[in-house]
Design a protein around this motif. Structure first.
Motif, mmCIF file in Angstrom:
data_model
loop_
_atom_site.group_PDB
_atom_site.id
_atom_site.type_symbol
_atom_site.label_atom_id
_atom_site.label_comp_id
_atom_site.label_asym_id
_atom_site.label_seq_id
_atom_site.Cartn_x
_atom_site.Cartn_y
_atom_site.Cartn_z
ATOM 1 N N THR A 1 25.046 131.633 62.084
ATOM 2 C CA THR A 1 26.010 132.738 61.881
ATOM 3 C C THR A 1 25.846 133.396 63.203
ATOM 4 O O THR A 1 24.593 134.115 63.206
ATOM 5 N N ILE A 2 26.685 134.394 63.743
ATOM 6 C CA ILE A 2 26.463 135.509 64.617
ATOM 7 C C ILE A 2 27.583 136.474 64.234
ATOM 8 O O ILE A 2 28.691 136.412 63.931
ATOM 9 N N GLY A 3 27.061 137.760 64.785
ATOM 10 C CA GLY A 3 28.046 138.803 64.374
ATOM 11 C C GLY A 3 28.620 139.352 65.997
ATOM 12 O O GLY A 3 27.371 139.544 66.800
ATOM 13 N N PHE A 4 29.571 139.914 66.008
ATOM 14 C CA PHE A 4 30.252 140.383 67.240
ATOM 15 C C PHE A 4 30.814 141.873 67.002
ATOM 16 O O PHE A 4 31.219 142.083 66.058
ATOM 17 N N ASP A 5 30.641 142.660 68.045
ATOM 18 C CA ASP A 5 30.812 144.042 68.058
ATOM 19 C C ASP A 5 32.451 143.991 67.946
ATOM 20 O O ASP A 5 33.026 143.066 68.758
ATOM 21 N N PRO A 6 33.005 144.909 67.601
ATOM 22 C CA PRO A 6 34.522 145.208 67.376
ATOM 23 C C PRO A 6 35.092 144.865 68.767
ATOM 24 O O PRO A 6 36.323 144.336 69.009
ATOM 25 N N SER A 7 34.508 145.624 69.843
ATOM 26 C CA SER A 7 34.939 145.353 71.263
ATOM 27 C C SER A 7 35.101 144.098 71.979
ATOM 28 O O SER A 7 35.755 143.728 72.980
ATOM 29 N N GLU A 8 34.474 143.134 71.252
ATOM 30 C CA GLU A 8 34.567 141.746 71.630
ATOM 31 C C GLU A 8 35.652 140.910 71.065
ATOM 32 O O GLU A 8 35.737 139.661 71.166
ATOM 33 N N VAL A 9 36.328 141.504 69.868
ATOM 34 C CA VAL A 9 37.076 140.631 69.027
ATOM 35 C C VAL A 9 38.533 141.429 69.180
ATOM 36 O O VAL A 9 38.495 142.693 69.334
ATOM 37 N N ASP A 10 39.856 140.550 69.089
ATOM 38 C CA ASP A 10 40.923 140.962 68.777
ATOM 39 C C ASP A 10 41.069 141.223 67.498
ATOM 40 O O ASP A 10 41.137 140.035 66.749
ATOM 41 N N GLU A 11 41.018 142.470 66.919
ATOM 42 C CA GLU A 11 41.097 142.807 65.583
ATOM 43 C C GLU A 11 42.039 142.390 64.771
ATOM 44 O O GLU A 11 42.217 142.545 63.527
ATOM 45 N N THR A 12 43.236 141.919 65.201
ATOM 46 C CA THR A 12 44.470 141.901 64.718
ATOM 47 C C THR A 12 44.567 140.221 64.352
ATOM 48 O O THR A 12 44.989 140.019 63.352
ATOM 49 N N THR A 13 43.852 139.452 65.032
ATOM 50 C CA THR A 13 43.847 137.954 64.752
ATOM 51 C C THR A 13 42.367 137.541 64.491
ATOM 52 O O THR A 13 42.025 136.447 63.866
ATOM 53 N N ASN A 14 41.622 138.340 64.525
ATOM 54 C CA ASN A 14 39.966 137.918 64.225
ATOM 55 C C ASN A 14 39.449 136.910 65.353
ATOM 56 O O ASN A 14 38.595 136.166 65.010
ATOM 57 N N ASP A 15 40.174 136.922 66.563
ATOM 58 C CA ASP A 15 39.771 135.989 67.524
ATOM 59 C C ASP A 15 38.839 136.777 68.226
ATOM 60 O O ASP A 15 39.145 137.849 68.994
ATOM 61 N N LEU A 16 37.675 135.829 69.113
ATOM 62 C CA LEU A 16 37.198 136.480 70.141
ATOM 63 C C LEU A 16 38.112 136.618 71.356
ATOM 64 O O LEU A 16 39.086 135.902 71.643
ATOM 65 N N ARG A 17 37.778 137.797 72.337
ATOM 66 C CA ARG A 17 38.558 137.869 73.321
ATOM 67 C C ARG A 17 38.430 136.779 74.434
ATOM 68 O O ARG A 17 37.430 136.382 74.176
ATOM 69 N N PRO A 18 39.222 136.674 75.408
ATOM 70 C CA PRO A 18 39.010 135.309 76.076
ATOM 71 C C PRO A 18 37.735 135.785 76.858
ATOM 72 O O PRO A 18 37.089 136.812 77.395
ATOM 73 N N GLY A 19 37.257 134.493 77.332
ATOM 74 C CA GLY A 19 35.900 134.248 78.263
ATOM 75 C C GLY A 19 34.833 134.134 77.162
ATOM 76 O O GLY A 19 35.103 133.877 75.861
ATOM 77 N N TYR A 20 33.625 134.185 77.634
ATOM 78 C CA TYR A 20 32.551 133.958 76.833
ATOM 79 C C TYR A 20 32.120 135.063 76.265
ATOM 80 O O TYR A 20 31.856 136.099 77.337
ATOM 81 N N ARG A 21 31.623 135.186 75.202
ATOM 82 C CA ARG A 21 31.186 136.540 74.561
ATOM 83 C C ARG A 21 29.639 136.343 74.033
ATOM 84 O O ARG A 21 29.457 135.426 73.590
ATOM 85 N N GLU A 22 28.793 137.558 74.253
ATOM 86 C CA GLU A 22 27.489 137.772 73.765
ATOM 87 C C GLU A 22 27.622 138.201 72.372
ATOM 88 O O GLU A 22 28.109 139.328 72.069
ATOM 89 N N PRO A 23 26.906 137.604 71.198
ATOM 90 C CA PRO A 23 26.840 138.454 69.977
ATOM 91 C C PRO A 23 25.928 139.471 70.005
ATOM 92 O O PRO A 23 25.178 139.726 70.636
ATOM 93 N N GLU A 24 26.435 140.197 68.991
ATOM 94 C CA GLU A 24 25.589 141.628 68.845
ATOM 95 C C GLU A 24 24.457 141.260 68.108
ATOM 96 O O GLU A 24 23.507 141.799 68.152
ATOM 97 N N ALA A 25 24.517 140.375 66.973
ATOM 98 C CA ALA A 25 23.462 140.018 66.002
ATOM 99 C C ALA A 25 23.731 138.679 65.684
ATOM 100 O O ALA A 25 24.522 137.979 65.659
ATOM 101 N N ILE A 26 22.304 137.822 65.333
ATOM 102 C CA ILE A 26 22.380 136.614 65.126
ATOM 103 C C ILE A 26 21.894 136.580 63.691
ATOM 104 O O ILE A 26 20.927 137.279 63.256
ATOM 105 N N GLY A 27 22.674 135.871 62.577
ATOM 106 C CA GLY A 27 22.341 135.490 61.451
ATOM 107 C C GLY A 27 21.679 134.671 61.177
ATOM 108 O O GLY A 27 20.481 134.112 61.651
ATOM 109 N N GLU A 28 22.210 133.581 60.031
ATOM 110 C CA GLU A 28 21.408 132.445 59.593
ATOM 111 C C GLU A 28 20.989 131.358 60.688
ATOM 112 O O GLU A 28 21.815 131.383 61.789
#
Length: 113
Positions: A81-108
């Motif tokens: 599991t990984i957590g992303f900052d809201p700036s990395e996500v399209d908040e209406t669809t919950n999809d990551l923005r285009p391109g490769y994104r670095e997670p803000e936090a690493i979970g399990e």
């Protein structure tokens, strides 16, 4: 003597009861100052990467806490599991923005088997 015996019994009971309390959840703060992160489960085969795009992950939840028991099998060694900052996500669809994104936090972690 009775006073000391009661004190030792109270300490022993406190220690034994503390073994059954749940660990405190840690909150992760994102770059906007909010506590909420968009959490994703990494699809099998992509857990060793550092950057992710939509085909590599699936949305789980929005939460200030890391979700638990998403990949509950032992042993763990790859990111699950990984957590992303809201700036990395399209908040209406919950999809990551285009391109490769670095997670803000690493979970399990994902099982190696």
């Amino acid at each position: 003597m009775k006073k000391y015996l009661l004190g030792v019994a109270a300490i022993a009971m406190a220690i034994s009861l503390s073994a059954f309390t749940a660990p405190k959840k840690t909150r992760v703060k994102n770059s906007k100052g909010s506590w909420d992160l968009w959490w994703y489960k990494i699809k099998p085969g992509y857990g060793t990467g550092s950057f992710f795009h939509n085909t590599m992950v699936e949305f789980i939840t929005i939460s200030p806490y890391m979700p638990e028991y998403i990949c509950p099998t032992f042993p763990w060694s790859y990111k699950c599991t990984i957590g992303f900052d809201p700036s990395e996500v399209d908040e209406t669809t919950n999809d990551l923005r285009p391109g490769y994104r670095e997670p803000e936090a690493i979970g399990e972690m994902r099982p190696t088997i």
